[in-house]
Design a protein around this motif. Structure first.
Motif, PDB file in Angstrom:
ATOM      1  N   LYS A 157     -21.992 136.831  -3.754  1.00 32.00           N
ATOM      2  CA  LYS A 157     -22.932 136.157  -4.648  1.00 32.00           C
ATOM      3  C   LYS A 157     -22.496 134.755  -5.070  1.00 32.00           C
ATOM      4  CE  LYS A 157     -24.319 140.623  -6.537  1.00 32.00           C
ATOM      5  NZ  LYS A 157     -24.249 141.505  -7.713  1.00 32.00           N
ATOM      6  N   ASP A 158     -21.182 134.541  -5.202  1.00 34.39           N
ATOM      7  CA  ASP A 158     -20.671 133.244  -5.668  1.00 34.39           C
ATOM      8  C   ASP A 158     -20.320 132.324  -4.505  1.00 34.39           C
ATOM      9  OD1 ASP A 158     -20.841 133.945  -8.427  1.00 34.39           O
ATOM     10  OD2 ASP A 158     -18.986 135.094  -8.237  1.00 34.39           O
ATOM     11  N   LYS A 159     -20.465 131.016  -4.723  1.00 37.58           N
ATOM     12  CA  LYS A 159     -20.172 130.035  -3.673  1.00 37.58           C
ATOM     13  C   LYS A 159     -18.674 129.865  -3.447  1.00 37.58           C
ATOM     14  CE  LYS A 159     -24.356 127.274  -4.403  1.00 37.58           C
ATOM     15  NZ  LYS A 159     -24.881 125.962  -4.798  1.00 37.58           N
ATOM     16  N   LEU A 160     -17.892 129.950  -4.526  1.00 36.91           N
ATOM     17  CA  LEU A 160     -16.449 129.727  -4.495  1.00 36.91           C
ATOM     18  C   LEU A 160     -16.118 128.345  -3.920  1.00 36.91           C
ATOM     19  CD1 LEU A 160     -15.009 133.231  -3.546  1.00 36.91           C
ATOM     20  CD2 LEU A 160     -15.556 132.310  -5.782  1.00 36.91           C
ATOM     21  N   ILE A 161     -16.747 127.343  -4.500  1.00 34.78           N
ATOM     22  CA  ILE A 161     -16.533 125.952  -4.096  1.00 34.78           C
ATOM     23  C   ILE A 161     -15.990 125.172  -5.297  1.00 34.78           C
ATOM     24  CG2 ILE A 161     -17.647 123.826  -3.316  1.00 34.78           C
ATOM     25  CD1 ILE A 161     -19.693 125.581  -1.848  1.00 34.78           C
ATOM     26  N   PRO A 162     -14.845 124.466  -5.120  1.00 37.83           N
ATOM     27  CA  PRO A 162     -14.304 123.661  -6.215  1.00 37.83           C
ATOM     28  C   PRO A 162     -15.328 122.660  -6.740  1.00 37.83           C
ATOM     29  CG  PRO A 162     -12.678 123.895  -4.497  1.00 37.83           C
ATOM     30  CD  PRO A 162     -13.963 124.473  -3.955  1.00 37.83           C
ATOM     31  N   LYS A 163     -15.331 122.493  -8.041  1.00 40.44           N
ATOM     32  CA  LYS A 163     -16.215 121.605  -8.792  1.00 40.44           C
ATOM     33  C   LYS A 163     -17.642 122.141  -8.887  1.00 40.44           C
ATOM     34  CE  LYS A 163     -13.432 117.528  -7.844  1.00 40.44           C
ATOM     35  NZ  LYS A 163     -13.375 116.181  -7.280  1.00 40.44           N
TER      36      LYS A 163
END
Length: 199
Positions: A157-163
């Motif tokens: 479900k989460d992108k897990l991308i910094p910022k």
């Protein structure tokens, strides 16, 4: 001419003796290093899935969709009381800014991250090296470390991308992105394996 031959023989003897000495040192230290690695792995598995669990190593590691994320070992996590699988842990290697980063990534059956532990890290001191620093907080108010922020995030479900949904370490965007990508890609592969295996 004789002096050249003598010099070559002397160099050859020195090289042979040095090589022999290195072979002996390697033979002595290899089991010690292997034992230390095994202990670190065992501790890491227990840290990622604390509780009464059994870790069963798969005969063959699963494959990540992204070739830059290498999964070299996989462990099926089973509840000792019920015998039911509750998730997986994989040993994952991703390219860092200075050298490959090796870590353990744990994911529950529902896709939520149970934990991340760095095994090998050679990033820049004071920057990327903060990835596994227990005193470096990306959220000082709540005392959340860089790795701690991944716990309970969902790899599906989460992108897990910094910022975006991951707080990057100051001055260490490459390391932050590398670890985040490793967690996301390996996590997706583990969830896919669990679903396919009917776990």
């Amino acid at each position: 001419m004789k002096s050249i031959v003598k010099f070559a023989i002397t160099l050859g003897l020195i090289a042979a003796i040095t090589g022999f000495a290195l072979a002996i040192v390697y033979k002595i230290t290899k089991p010690i290093i292997a034992a230390q690695d095994a202990k670190a792995l065992e501790q890491g598995l227990s840290e990622i899935f604390p509780g009464d669990y059994e870790f069963l190593k798969l005969d063959k590691p699963i494959t990540a969709q992204d070739p830059s994320v290498q999964i070299t070992e996989c462990y099926l996590v089973k509840d000792k009381a019920s015998g039911k699988p509750v998730g997986m842990v994989s040993r994952v290697t991703v390219p860092g800014s200075q050298a490959p980063i090796e870590m353990l990534v744990g994911v529950k059956s529902d896709g939520s991250v149970s934990g991340v532990k760095i095994l090998k890290l050679n990033e820049t001191a004071g920057l990327g090296a903060n990835a596994d620093n227990p005193k470096y907080y990306v959220d000082k108010k709540n005392k959340i470390t860089f790795l701690g922020q991944f716990i309970d995030k969902n790899v599906i479900k989460d992108k897990l991308i910094p910022k975006q949904d991951v707080i990057a370490m100051t001055g260490a965007t490459i390391t932050s992105s590398a670890v985040s990508k490793g967690v996301k890609v390996a996590g997706e592969a583990m969830v896919a394996y669990l679903k396919e295996a009917g776990q």
